[in-house]
Write an enzyme that holds these catalytic residues in place. Structure first.
Site, short mmCIF file in Angstrom:
data_model
loop_
_atom_site.label_atom_id
_atom_site.label_comp_id
_atom_site.label_asym_id
_atom_site.label_seq_id
_atom_site.Cartn_x
_atom_site.Cartn_y
_atom_site.Cartn_z
N ASP A 160 0.76 -1.23 -0.19
CA ASP A 160 0.20 -0.01 0.52
C ASP A 160 0.93 1.47 0.01
O ASP A 160 1.98 0.74 0.00
CB ASP A 160 -0.83 -0.25 1.34
CG ASP A 160 -1.46 -1.15 1.08
OD1 ASP A 160 -1.56 -1.78 0.09
OD2 ASP A 160 -2.41 -1.49 2.29
N ARG A 161 0.11 1.79 -0.39
CA ARG A 161 0.93 3.93 -0.84
C ARG A 161 1.92 4.31 0.77
O ARG A 161 2.59 4.74 0.90
CB ARG A 161 0.75 4.67 -1.35
CG ARG A 161 0.35 6.00 -0.57
CD ARG A 161 -0.41 7.22 -1.29
NE ARG A 161 -0.84 7.46 -0.38
CZ ARG A 161 -1.92 7.85 0.23
NH1 ARG A 161 -2.87 8.55 -1.34
NH2 ARG A 161 -2.64 8.17 1.76
#
Length: 241
Positions: free
Chosen positions: A71-72
């Protein structure tokens, strides 16, 4: 509740990607991805990890490519295939459930009563919109399994080692939230703010890659990120990780 150091803005995250290299051989690189930086371009544009990968060619004609997703806002170990054949080999390894060992560190609100356990909870998308990555617990969804262990407690938090057996989107975040101890700083499944705040306290601590049949697995660890260190120390980490 302990206060955590704010996560840096994404535009200040990568000044020298070579300094984030944790492992290198002929097939694979493992880097310490910073939190706040998406791996691949999204619909809103902006800086991504891909923008920096040309600096990791090390004489090869093409840049390496990510073999899996983070995930970012998740930091830590990310494996890159150095060329097409290496990437295909890594993709096959990551797609085989349980083949790659993954350990994440998370700081969670409250924490489980026990010291070890497992979360077996099927997941499905919240929306039929293919642009949406948000997930929900759903008995008719895809099976997903996470093992967890408490490594420390303090300041209203617990420090967990999370070992996902499956690799569903947002698996660890939904599993923790549905179990009553959301990951600190999670703006989707927990109480984290949309902007500012401590940032998501989730870190891909270690990867174990059984890439070579006649050699021991590759084991790589990423140091704890700055925005998690205060909480980790409060939970009993000695600060040297």
């Amino acid at each position: 509740m302990v206060s955590a150091k704010a996560m840096p803005p994404a535009d200040a995250l990568v000044t020298d990607i070579g300094a984030r290299l944790l492992y290198r051989d002929a097939l694979v690189l493992v880097i310490d991805k910073p939190a706040g930086l998406p791996v691949h371009p999204g619909p809103k544009g902006g800086e991504t990890l891909t923008d920096h990968l040309d600096a990791l060619r090390f004489g090869l004609p093409r840049r390496p490519e990510a073999a899996h997703r983070l995930d970012r806002d998740t930091s830590g170990c990310l494996a890159l295939g150095r060329h097409a054949k290496a990437l295909a080999r890594l993709n096959k390894l990551f797609s085989a459930s349980g083949s790659v060992g993954k350990t994440y560190w998370a700081l969670v609100e409250g924490g489980p009563a026990a010291d070890t356990g497992s979360i077996d909870l099927a997941l499905a998308r919240r929306s039929d919109d293919p642009r949406s990555w948000w997930m929900k617990a759903d008995p008719s969804g895809d099976p997903s399994l996470t093992h967890w262990q408490v490594l420390g407690r303090g300041g209203g938090l617990a420090w967990l080692a999370l070992t996902p057996v499956t690799g569903r989107t947002h698996q660890l975040r939904v599993h923790c939230a549905e179990s009553g101890f959301p990951i600190l700083g999670d703006p989707i499944y927990g109480s984290g703010p949309r902007s500012g705040g401590p940032g998501l306290q989730l870190h891909a601590r270690a990867l174990t890659l059984p890439l070579y049949p006649k050699k021991p697995p590759i084991v790589v660890e990423a140091p704890a990120p700055a925005h998690m260190r205060a909480g980790l120390v409060t939970c009993g980490c000695d600060g040297s990780e």
